[in-house]
Scaffold this motif. Structure first.
Motif, PDB file in Angstrom:
ATOM      1  N   TYR A  28      17.302  12.559  46.406  1.00 53.62           N
ATOM      2  CA  TYR A  28      16.397  12.110  45.345  1.00 53.62           C
ATOM      3  C   TYR A  28      15.051  12.827  45.423  1.00 53.62           C
ATOM      4  O   TYR A  28      14.463  13.166  44.395  1.00 53.62           O
ATOM      5  CB  TYR A  28      16.225  10.589  45.379  1.00 53.62           C
TER       6      TYR A  28
ATOM      7  N   ASN B 173      15.655  16.207  44.136  1.00 53.03           N
ATOM      8  CA  ASN B 173      15.885  16.092  42.703  1.00 53.03           C
ATOM      9  C   ASN B 173      14.553  16.152  41.964  1.00 53.03           C
ATOM     10  O   ASN B 173      14.385  16.879  40.983  1.00 53.03           O
ATOM     11  CB  ASN B 173      16.608  14.760  42.425  1.00 53.03           C
TER      12      ASN B 173
ATOM     13  N   GLY C 288      23.107  12.303  44.314  1.00 50.27           N
ATOM     14  CA  GLY C 288      21.665  12.182  44.129  1.00 50.27           C
ATOM     15  C   GLY C 288      21.049  13.354  43.386  1.00 50.27           C
ATOM     16  O   GLY C 288      20.036  13.197  42.712  1.00 50.27           O
TER      17      GLY C 288
END
Lengths: 428, 300
Positions: free
Chosen positions: B132, B135, B243
């Motif tokens: 994450y 990301n 993710g």
């Protein structure tokens, strides 16, 4: 000075320590059991509701229900894995869940009990019944009672529309003109969020398909084609979806330039900040806008995909439906709570509070300014189920829709969906 | 062989059956747990792959239809192609980077211990958290940096490019996998006796020559272990991909493990059990290969 002598404590033997600890533990456990139960002999039912926004709401309703009677106690469950619970033969006694593809397997394998004999079943709006059947059906059974209907269409910033003097478009050509006006003014006509694939599926994909095709009729025919779905079959994705997907590609040109790396949360923030005029999301996003911009004025209109205003329809989904599994041993108690939830004053208040439409014949019209644009379409039953919700979830349609939005040519993608459909028909 | 095994020793003192029973008693708990948690579910999964079950309710046998559908499904074949290709690239990246870092971290440098701790840090962070964070970096920071610097090709998020999203996954997976690989290499390099290097230095071998002719051959067993364990782990990639791209754009980065798991939650149970069965046999083939090639060599 004499050192103060304390009487030595009797040495705590290990056994007495364990006995003591055990007694305390047992006491706590008993207290834990007694707290929610109260009345002896009450039937405990598990009630599954997992929609995060309304868990607290249902807790309040459960507390009210406990005040009205003492024979049924409701234990709320929001965390179980539904598939796993059915596999273990331990599903909840009453479910309150989104009625979409995730329910298909439970309904069509006969895992839900028949509710046709309860009085609430007769109050359901007949326009909604085809929607239920189109999603999943078990012959001869009323497997679920719909509770809440969500209608979704284009959300638009009313202030921006007023400021630039544009009216709500009712045809494709008008929509293109509206987009050009905003583009010329340096405002992004649409804010799209391709990073979260579901937003592409429920927005661009479902709206363009639903605005052009009779979705239910298409899928009814498609099911009879089964393994034969390809370029030569009567209906197929590559034939019937090509036009809507071309529209999707044209609309994608009017989106923010960074759409590919934006997600749902980014979209809500940007739209609430007035960075775009239109946003393809459902009413569930309204509360998110309010967090950023409580004074925001939002309206809704169905996405025009053709030049015939008679084709205008809104996308609906049965956001919550109530059901009682066949294997539940406490069906009567579960039905009692179901009837409590279905009382008009409770159900109508739930739908008004949660930006939804009712499911009964006597449901009052919405007064929510953001939703009144869709009331007429709801009354006329000018609505469709999202195509992405009718495609079995083993087919990653949201990912396919994302690749078209990102610029892939539609035909190869649609051929792939046809192939997936045929393979699925072969093995099920 | 002149080695005396324990049973030979015990035969002289005790009855052999008694010792055998003790051994079995020690094995039993693990055997029971392994059978219940691994073997039995595997056999059940293979059984269900020949049915049309969705995991519960009625089902019937459909023979090998799931397998036929599987081998003609471009999404599944794409998942195999992606997963194997991604694993090969990642194994190469991880091992080259980790080997070089391990050499650096075992050489005579200042703050060696602190640096080692720093390099091993990513190991303690969970994969989904790393995914994450990256990301966000790939979707927001990197494009903004690129447009500020005027690097046009990087202004669009790497994750949104169907042809390049796999690169981002390789980078993040490598970032997480390098620490554990470094640790094994450090152990391997430290195990090389220093007199070998002294002798080479006396004979006039350069640093590069020492690396190529001493360090690499004498850590061959460790390299083999890292490559095989790494490859096996990358074949099972799941959390980082979920993710980062969640299998997208399109289905370009869907791994085998993801498609199997999605099948379980999406009512495609028996079909993905067939997929899992195929994957299971591939894993067994790799395990046999591992046993074969590491026999003897791992003890270098």
């Amino acid at each position: 000075m004499h050192p103060q002598r304390s009487t030595p404590l009797p040495a705590l033997s290990r056994r007495s320590f364990l006995v003591g600890a055990g007694a305390i533990g047992a006491g706590l456990a008993l207290a834990g059991c007694a707290a929610p139960g109260g009345a002896a002999g009450a039937t405990e039912i598990s009630f599954y509701v997992s929609k995060p926004e309304v868990i607290g709401y249902f807790d309040t309703l459960i507390a009210e229900f406990h005040k009205t009677q003492s024979t049924v106690r409701v234990i709320r469950d929001s965390t179980s894995n539904m598939s796993a619970d059915f596999v273990r033969n331990r599903p909840p006694d009453l479910g309150c869940w989104n009625y979409n593809f995730s329910m298909v397997q439970f309904v069509e394998r006969g895992a839900l009990s028949d509710l046709s004999d309860i009085s609430e079943a007769d109050r359901i709006n007949p326009d909604i019944k085809p929607l239920l059947a189109a999603t999943a059906d078990y012959p001869g059974r009323t497997s679920v009672i719909p509770y809440s209907l969500t209608a979704a269409s284009v959300l638009y910033n009313r202030d921006l529309f007023e400021q630039y003097g544009v009216a709500v478009p009712t045809t494709w050509d008008e929509l293109v003109r509206v987009c050009e006006v905003f583009l010329a003014a340096g405002i992004s006509p649409f804010f799209n969020t391709y990073k979260d694939t579901w937003t592409v599926a429920q927005g661009l994909f479902d709206y363009t398909v639903g605005g052009m095709l009779d979705v239910s009729a298409f899928f009814t025919k498609l099911k009879t084609e089964g393994t034969a779905v390809d370029a030569r079959s009567a209906v197929s994705f590559q034939k019937d979806f090509e036009e809507p997907m071309t529209r999707l590609g044209e609309l994608a040109k009017y989106a923010n330039s960074n759409a590919a790396s934006r997600g749902y949360g980014d979209g809500n923030l940007a739209f609430a900040q007035g960075k775009a005029a239109m946003y393809l999301q459902g009413p569930w996003a309204l509360n998110e806008f309010a967090k950023t911009n409580p004074a925001m004025k939002v309206g809704t209109f169905p996405l025009p995909v053709t030049n015939d205003p008679g084709d205008l329809k809104v996308r609906v989904n049965v956001d919550l439906a109530l059901w009682i599994p066949e294997v539940s041993t406490k069906k009567d108690a579960a039905r009692q709570f179901l009837s409590f939830l279905m009382q008009p004053e409770i159900q109508n208040k739930y739908n008004a509070d949660n930006n939804a439409f009712g499911t009964t014949k006597d449901a009052p019209p919405t007064t929510n300014p953001a939703l009144v644009g869709m009331q007429q379409y709801y009354d006329d039953a000018a609505f469709y189920l999202g195509a992405s919700q009718l495609i079995p979830s083993g087919i990653p349609v949201a990912n396919y829709a994302q690749s078209i939005a990102l610029g892939s040519s539609p035909i190869p993608v649609l051929k792939q969906i046809d192939g997936d459909w045929a393979r699925l028909a072969l093995r099920s | 062989m002149a080695v005396v095994t324990p049973s030979q020793v015990s035969r002289k003192v005790h009855k052999p059956q008694r010792v055998g029973a003790t051994y079995y008693a020690f094995l039993l708990p693990v055997l029971v747990l392994f059978s219940l948690a691994i073997t039995l579910p595997a056999i059940m999964g293979i059984f269900y792959s020949f049915t049309n079950s969705v995991g519960f309710g009625d089902y019937y046998f459909i023979g090998v239809i799931n397998y036929i559908a599987l081998f003609s499904d471009p999404t599944i074949l794409g998942a195999y192609g992606f997963t194997i290709g991604f694993s090969l690239v990642t194994v190469a990246v991880v091992n080259v980077a980790a080997f070089l870092l391990a050499i650096g971290l075992t050489s005579r440098i200042r703050g060696k211990v602190a640096l080692r701790a720093l390099y091993v840090l990513p190991m303690v962070v969970s994969g989904i958290v790393i995914a994450y964070v990256f990301n966000f970096l790939f979707s927001n920071s990197l494009p903004e940096l690129a447009s500020a610097l005027g690097i046009a090709p990087l202004e669009k998020s790497l994750l949104a490019n169907p042809d390049l999203a796999w690169v981002a996954i390789v980078i993040v997976t490598a970032w997480q996998a390098i620490p554990s690989t470094i640790l094994i290499y450090i152990a391997g390099i430290l195990a090389i006796p220093s007199d070998v290097y002294e002798a080479a230095a006396l004979d006039g071998a350069s640093g590069a020559r020492q690396l190529w002719s001493i360090t690499v051959p004498l850590t061959a067993g460790y390299i083999l272990i890292n490559v095989i364990i790494g490859f096996k782990n990358f074949l099972n990639s799941y959390d980082i991909i979920v993710g980062l791209t969640n299998g997208g754009p399109g289905t370009s980065t869907t791994s085998i493990a993801m498609s199997i798991f999605n099948g379980f939650t999406n009512g495609d149970y028996s079909y993905q059990m067939a997929n899992a069965t195929i994957f299971f046999f591939i894993a067994i083939a790799i395990a046999l290969l591992q046993l074969r090639v590491t026999r003897g060599k791992a003890s270098v």
